[in-house]
Design an enzyme around this catalytic site. Sequence first.
Site, mmCIF file in Angstrom:
data_model
loop_
_atom_site.group_PDB
_atom_site.id
_atom_site.type_symbol
_atom_site.label_atom_id
_atom_site.label_comp_id
_atom_site.label_asym_id
_atom_site.label_seq_id
_atom_site.Cartn_x
_atom_site.Cartn_y
_atom_site.Cartn_z
ATOM 1 C CB CYS A 106 -61.388 61.570 52.292
ATOM 2 S SG CYS A 106 -62.180 63.110 52.776
ATOM 3 C CB CYS A 164 -64.538 61.688 54.420
ATOM 4 S SG CYS A 164 -64.077 62.656 52.995
ATOM 5 C CG ASP A 165 -63.487 58.073 55.805
ATOM 6 O OD1 ASP A 165 -64.698 58.320 55.873
ATOM 7 O OD2 ASP A 165 -62.932 57.657 54.780
#
Length: 313
Positions: free
Chosen positions: A136, A139-140
């Site tokens: 992701c 997300c990261d």
Amino acid sequence: MSDSRHTKVLIIGSGPAGYTAGVYASRAMLSPILVQGMEPGGQLTTTTEVENWPGVNEIQGPELMVNMEAHAKAMGCEIIMDIITDLDLSKRPFTAKGDSGTTYTADAVILATGAKAKWLGLPTEEKFRGFGVSACATCDGFFYRGQEIVVVGGGNTAVEEALFLTNFASKVTLIHRRDELRAEKILIDRLTKNPKIETLWFHEIHEVYGTDSPLGVEGVKVKHTKTGEITDIPAKGVFIAIGHAPASELVKDQLELHNGGYVSVKPGSTETSIPGVFAAGDLTDHKYRQAITSAGMGCMAALDAERFLAEEH
Ligand code: FAD
Ligand code: NAP
């Protein structure tokens, strides 16, 4: 304390398919209950711009899903934060057990559990998952400011993730096992014009390597798919974007499936192999897998459930 709830229509999943089913089932006065699962809002909460939702030129994925949730709620859908851990479709009313301890019984069920990211299956990928290996980018990606990153895959997700990661990374290498991308042309065009992205054709990840203490990625060894030659690419982040698998664990031994786990529906409908059980979205669809097609199937599932319940009474 365990609790029990009965509903005419239980919707399992809170992606575009689930929320659209919630809107339509509510407007049919069926007072549906929708259980959100571990990812409220579904896959679009893991992306940034969505540019193909009709009527809006551009919207952030999480914002679109918050809007859909609010819409379903406003129409009267009861939305519950819970995860269904067990589903019994052998007799009616159907029974679903929630992780919260609640047991849901329902006259009809709409399955909209979508899909989950696939992994390569390498032991070193597993070892560094959450410590440099991710599925992701939204997300990261932020963790890799000024670092080199690799992305694996050749579809829309891989190309979008590579483009998005250039906001943080000093360099992004897209690793693909063939020499042709299956992503949309508009995305490929953006990819080829981006000076921070290099594409490595005919390669697969052979191994992710890094440090043990602290656990962290230092790079990947890649293998040429034709010659077998192994080369080394330094990278702090490894993003796997090789597609998604349908989330059909709850029903895999109860319903007919196709193409390795997608729930089968009768052509032109959302009826599964069990009367009263309907399926919509990425869970049933190995071909289109879009927000709009999932929403369309969510609408169909609610209309099919309404008709099914009306014919019974
Ligand atoms: P999902 O969105 O997968 O949602 C599944 C839902 O089921 C989740 O809420 C989950 O919590 C729930 N669930 C699962 N198991 C359980 C359980 N046991 N109990 C309760 N609930 C459960 N499509 C586009 O049209 N445009 C785009 O720009 C676009 N960008 C994308 C970017 C990325 C990074 C990804 C991964 C996908 C993208 N897609 C895009 C595809 C789109 O996100 C999917 O087609 C769509 O989200 C599928 O919707 P769905 O409702 O079927 O399921
Ligand atoms: P996808 O289209 O299935 O593509 C997966 C890619 O990963 C393919 O290029 C595939 O290679 C590669 N791959 C698969 N297994 C691999 C392995 N073991 N090792 C190396 N490479 C591997 O998946 P996706 O990109 O996640 O897209 C899923 C769906 O969501 C699609 O329908 C897509 O259109 C949709 N989506 C849409 C948007 C958008 O509309 N903007 C954005 C993201 C996703 P091959 O090509 O060789 O098979």
